[in-house]
Design an enzyme around this catalytic site. Structure first.
Site, short mmCIF file in Angstrom:
data_model
loop_
_atom_site.label_atom_id
_atom_site.label_comp_id
_atom_site.label_asym_id
_atom_site.label_seq_id
_atom_site.Cartn_x
_atom_site.Cartn_y
_atom_site.Cartn_z
CD GLU A 27 -2.92 -1.13 0.07
OE1 GLU A 27 -2.93 -0.18 -0.72
OE2 GLU A 27 -3.67 -2.11 -0.06
N GLY A 28 1.97 1.20 -0.70
CA GLY A 28 2.92 2.31 -0.74
C GLY A 28 3.96 2.15 0.34
#
Length: 379
Positions: free
Chosen positions: A363-364
């Site tokens: 998620e980054g």
């Protein structure tokens, strides 16, 4: 180790009580077997869907529970404290449903939303590619426009629930540049869609992560979500919510590690005293507790901003950064509390530490979160 929560309504209190009961009965007894054997928990997500846990933040019109994100994230945290892989998969399912529920037409929602939110259809999120992770504008998977729909060709990587999901929020290139990416509600089984062997991961073993290969796969035109070229806007708006989901999962994982460490420190003795009564160990546990509380506070702050319709992108990145770094530190310290036993599979803390690492990456990455935060500060 129970968490003293401040919930907004009695309904939310009752929901969390239900979640704890289900998690203790259905997750806790199964986690070690499935994680050790790397076996998929067949039927578990249908059970979670049947009790309404797969559509919590979405509208009641389509079978959701219309719960605020503040409550939904605390449900995720409770699940993660018992079984991180399952909580991550629930978060990914919620993320995969986001494009349909927020950008889909009324016809698309009528067609699919109820089955998605009830858990009849389990979702995966298909954005990353083998050579395009954080750099989403570099996607090469293509969706060629045809008279009767689109033809998908290319590879997508790091798909949670890959090969098991019933649908994928698929992002593919329909034109040049960052404005040339579109979003599709793609079926989990289609001619020309195959999956690679599941990745051999450090942790989260029970839920597969795979690469998908789209070999000239036809998608009907009604599977385009939003308009052509709107894909990155959809992806980025979904990722802010997804980052909060991972922050909550990381907090639950850290809470589990803290609880295990405190329980062990109360039982283990050294030099005639419980080790929790030795100041050095007691202060270590205090720092762990402070890190968990801080992680929870940051994701709840961002969630409350989201619930009020206020900007929360920076706060989502802060929450993801703080919570996942906390999870890595707390789980590592939990292993230290257990000493040599912490390095064995006799206790779950070694698994917690392995599971925490990926929280800093998906998620980054946390480096990307720092980039997002610093750019917003510079504006």
């Amino acid at each position: 180790m129970p968490v003293d929560r401040l919930l907004p309504t009695q309904e939310a209190e009752d929901l969390l009580t239900l979640v704890r009961d289900i998690a203790d009965k259905e997750l806790t007894p199964r986690v070690e077997e499935h994680e050790r054997n790397e076996s998929y928990p067949q039927g578990l997500f249908k059970l979670l869907g049947d009790v309404g846990l797969l559509g919590l933040p979405y509208p009641e019109d389509f079978g959701g529970a219309n719960q605020p994100y503040e409550v939904y994230l605390q449900v995720l945290e409770e699940l993660a404290a018992r079984w991180a892989a399952v909580a991550v998969a629930v978060s990914v399912h919620t993320l995969a449903a986001f494009p349909l529920l927020n950008f889909g037409t009324s016809d698309q929602c009528q067609r699919w939303a109820e089955d998605v939110l009830s858990g009849q259809l389990i979702g995966g999120y298909s954005l990353s590619e083998p050579h395009a992770g954080s750099d989403t504008a570099a996607l090469t998977c293509r969706a060629e426009r045809e008279q009767d729909g689109y033809r998908i060709s290319g590879a997508k990587a790091w798909i949670t629930h890959g090969g098991k999901a019933d649908f994928y929020a698929l992002f593919a290139r329909t034109g040049p540049g960052s404005d040339g990416i579109s979003c599709f509600f793609a079926p989990g089984q289609a001619d020309g869609l195959t999956f690679g062997r599941p990745e051999e991961k450090m942790g989260l073993h029970a839920i597969p992560t795979t690469t998908a290969f789209w070999d000239s796969t036809h998608l009907a035109p009604h599977r385009l979500v939003g308009r052509e070229g709107q894909g990155l806007q959809i992806a980025f708006s979904a990722l802010d919510s997804g980052r909060l989901g991972i922050a909550a999962c990381a907090t639950g994982l850290a809470q589990a590690a803290l609880g295990a460490a405190v329980a062990y420190a109360q039982e283990r003795t050294a030099f005639g005293r419980r080790i929790i009564d030795h100041q050095g160990l007691g202060f270590l546990l205090a720092d762990m507790a402070a890190a968990v509380d801080s992680a929870r506070a940051t994701y709840l702050d961002a969630a409350r901003r989201r619930d009020q319709g206020r900007p929360y992108s920076r706060q989502a990145s802060v929450a993801k950064l703080i919570a996942t770094d906390a999870a890595m530190k707390v789980t590592t310290d939990a292993v230290q509390v257990f000493g040599g036993y912490g390095y064995t599979r006799d206790y779950p803390v070694e698994r917690y530490m392995r599971e925490a690492k990926i929280m800093q990456i998906f998620e980054g990455t946390n480096q990307i979160q720092r980039l997002v935060i610093s750019r917003q500060l510079a504006r």
